[in-house]
Design a protein around this motif. Structure first.
Motif, PDB file in Angstrom:
ATOM      1  N   PRO A  29       0.832  -1.207   0.000  1.00 10.42           N
ATOM      2  CA  PRO A  29       0.000   0.000   0.000  1.00 10.42           C
ATOM      3  C   PRO A  29       0.860   1.248   0.000  1.00 10.42           C
ATOM      4  O   PRO A  29       2.006   1.237   0.446  1.00 10.42           O
ATOM      5  N   LEU A  30       0.273   2.314  -0.520  1.00 10.55           N
ATOM      6  CA  LEU A  30       0.959   3.598  -0.492  1.00 10.55           C
ATOM      7  C   LEU A  30       1.088   4.063   0.957  1.00 10.55           C
ATOM      8  O   LEU A  30       0.291   3.695   1.817  1.00 10.55           O
ATOM      9  N   VAL A  32       0.454   6.647   3.566  1.00 10.81           N
ATOM     10  CA  VAL A  32      -0.450   7.787   3.702  1.00 10.81           C
ATOM     11  C   VAL A  32       0.354   9.011   4.114  1.00 10.81           C
ATOM     12  O   VAL A  32       0.991   9.037   5.162  1.00 10.81           O
ATOM     13  N   LYS A  33       0.317  10.021   3.264  1.00 16.14           N
ATOM     14  CA  LYS A  33       1.155  11.189   3.463  1.00 16.14           C
ATOM     15  C   LYS A  33       0.687  12.041   4.642  1.00 16.14           C
ATOM     16  O   LYS A  33       1.471  12.634   5.357  1.00 16.14           O
ATOM     17  N   CYS A  81      -3.431   9.184  -0.892  1.00 14.26           N
ATOM     18  CA  CYS A  81      -3.717   7.752  -0.868  1.00 14.26           C
ATOM     19  C   CYS A  81      -5.037   7.484  -1.582  1.00 14.26           C
ATOM     20  O   CYS A  81      -5.737   8.406  -2.014  1.00 14.26           O
ATOM     21  N   THR A  83      -8.764   5.745  -1.351  1.00 14.27           N
ATOM     22  CA  THR A  83      -9.799   5.254  -0.456  1.00 14.27           C
ATOM     23  C   THR A  83     -10.873   4.582  -1.289  1.00 14.27           C
ATOM     24  O   THR A  83     -11.334   5.142  -2.289  1.00 14.27           O
ATOM     25  N   CYS A 236      -2.227   4.683  -9.256  1.00 11.62           N
ATOM     26  CA  CYS A 236      -1.232   4.667  -8.171  1.00 11.62           C
ATOM     27  C   CYS A 236      -0.045   5.571  -8.484  1.00 11.62           C
ATOM     28  O   CYS A 236       0.475   6.261  -7.606  1.00 11.62           O
ATOM     29  N   LYS A 240       1.134   8.684  -6.176  1.00 12.43           N
ATOM     30  CA  LYS A 240       2.485   8.727  -5.606  1.00 12.43           C
ATOM     31  C   LYS A 240       3.239   9.977  -6.054  1.00 12.43           C
ATOM     32  O   LYS A 240       3.934  10.620  -5.265  1.00 12.43           O
ATOM     33  N   THR A 245      -5.702  12.894  -3.795  1.00  8.81           N
ATOM     34  CA  THR A 245      -6.696  12.214  -2.991  1.00  8.81           C
ATOM     35  C   THR A 245      -7.624  11.485  -3.956  1.00  8.81           C
ATOM     36  O   THR A 245      -8.298  12.123  -4.762  1.00  8.81           O
ATOM     37  N   ASP A 261      -5.693   2.130   0.386  1.00  6.99           N
ATOM     38  CA  ASP A 261      -5.069   2.262   1.700  1.00  6.99           C
ATOM     39  C   ASP A 261      -6.117   2.338   2.800  1.00  6.99           C
ATOM     40  O   ASP A 261      -5.870   1.956   3.933  1.00  6.99           O
TER      41      ASP A 261
END
Length: 278
Positions: A29-30, A32-33, A81, A83, A236, A240, A245, A261
């Motif tokens: 998974p990315l 989460v920033k 990320c 959702t 993705c 990245k 969002t 994520d």
């Protein structure tokens, strides 16, 4: 069933999905920033029957739970990320997407948070909303604005890369089409494509724009595994690179578990965050 083990490599090569393929090929998974920036819902109620657009006014008073698709729902869709929103047909997933585009009324608060700056969705005019929010509809033919596949992607890219030449923009568009097997249709009208191809084109065209919030309504519906994988890899990559969002609806739990994520279920007129989400 006993032959599935030997057939898996062939199925993957040919782009055919089989039970468990997403789990076997799941990507990390990315990261989460931020848990602060993104889109937030606070006690949001969405009426089952919206007002007609010409008569739309801000809802006042209360909407009974039995008359709503979503009742006092809370959710956080973090920046940077993906959702996923899961739920059966008719539960209100698409209606929620249209609410984010200011096409449906709601009670409660929907706020966009970016770099600590908080704005309620109602305070953003319609043009500003479309500048910030991009969507790939369930029916992709509803959103095409050109008569050429390459131009459909290039239109968004030209706004995102305003300083580049038409030749550079076209090459970017062709590169994007190539990732999803659409380059050979570059001179076609979007309406000449199959529904699955149209859906891929619609997602690419919204990825091409510069919006920070992307809504993908069943983006992989009607796709084989290979096409769905290529499409989600594109999503993705943009998340990245640009910290987008992304909110997507899907019936495909394997897809959601492989790429999202954070996962919510629309159930019982609530948004329920699943265990295992970051």
């Amino acid at each position: 069933a006993e032959e599935l083990e030997q057939a898996r490599p062939l199925f993957r090569e040919q782009g055919v999905a089989y039970p468990g393929i997403w789990q076997e090929t799941r990507k990390a998974p990315l990261v989460v920033k931020s848990t602060e920036d993104g889109l937030r819902l606070s006690r949001v109620t969405m009426p089952e029957i919206p007002q007609k657009p010409k008569k739309r006014r801000r809802l006042r008073g209360n909407v009974a739970e039995q008359d709503s698709l979503l009742f006092e729902g809370d959710a956080i869709f973090p920046d940077g990320c993906i959702t996923a929103i899961l739920g059966p047909s008719g539960c209100g997933k698409t209606s929620l997407m249209m609410t984010f585009l200011k096409q449906r009324d709601y009670l409660g608060d929907i706020v966009i948070v970016e770099n600590g700056y908080v704005r309620e969705l109602r305070s953003i005019d319609q043009k500003g909303c479309f500048d910030e929010v991009g969507i790939a509809f369930q029916n992709p033919s509803n959103q095409f604005i050109t008569q050429n596949v390459t131009e459909e992607v290039a239109d968004g890219l030209s706004r995102r890369y305003a300083g580049e030449t038409p030749e550079q923009i076209k090459q970017r568009a062709l590169d994007m089409l190539d990732t999803c097997g659409l380059r050979k249709y570059q001179k076609f009208s979007p309406y000449m494509l199959s529904q699955g191809q149209q859906r891929r084109l619609a997602v690419l065209s919204v990825l091409a724009g510069g919006q920070k919030l992307l809504l993908l309504d069943e983006p992989t519906y009607g796709q084989d595994y290979r096409s769905a994988r290529a499409l989600m890899d594109q999503v993705c990559a943009r998340v990245k690179e640009d910290g987008l969002t992304v909110i997507m609806t899907t019936h495909d739990r394997g897809l959601a578990e492989a790429y999202a994520d954070v996962r919510y279920q629309m159930r019982g007129k609530k948004l329920i965050r699943e265990d295992g989400s970051k």
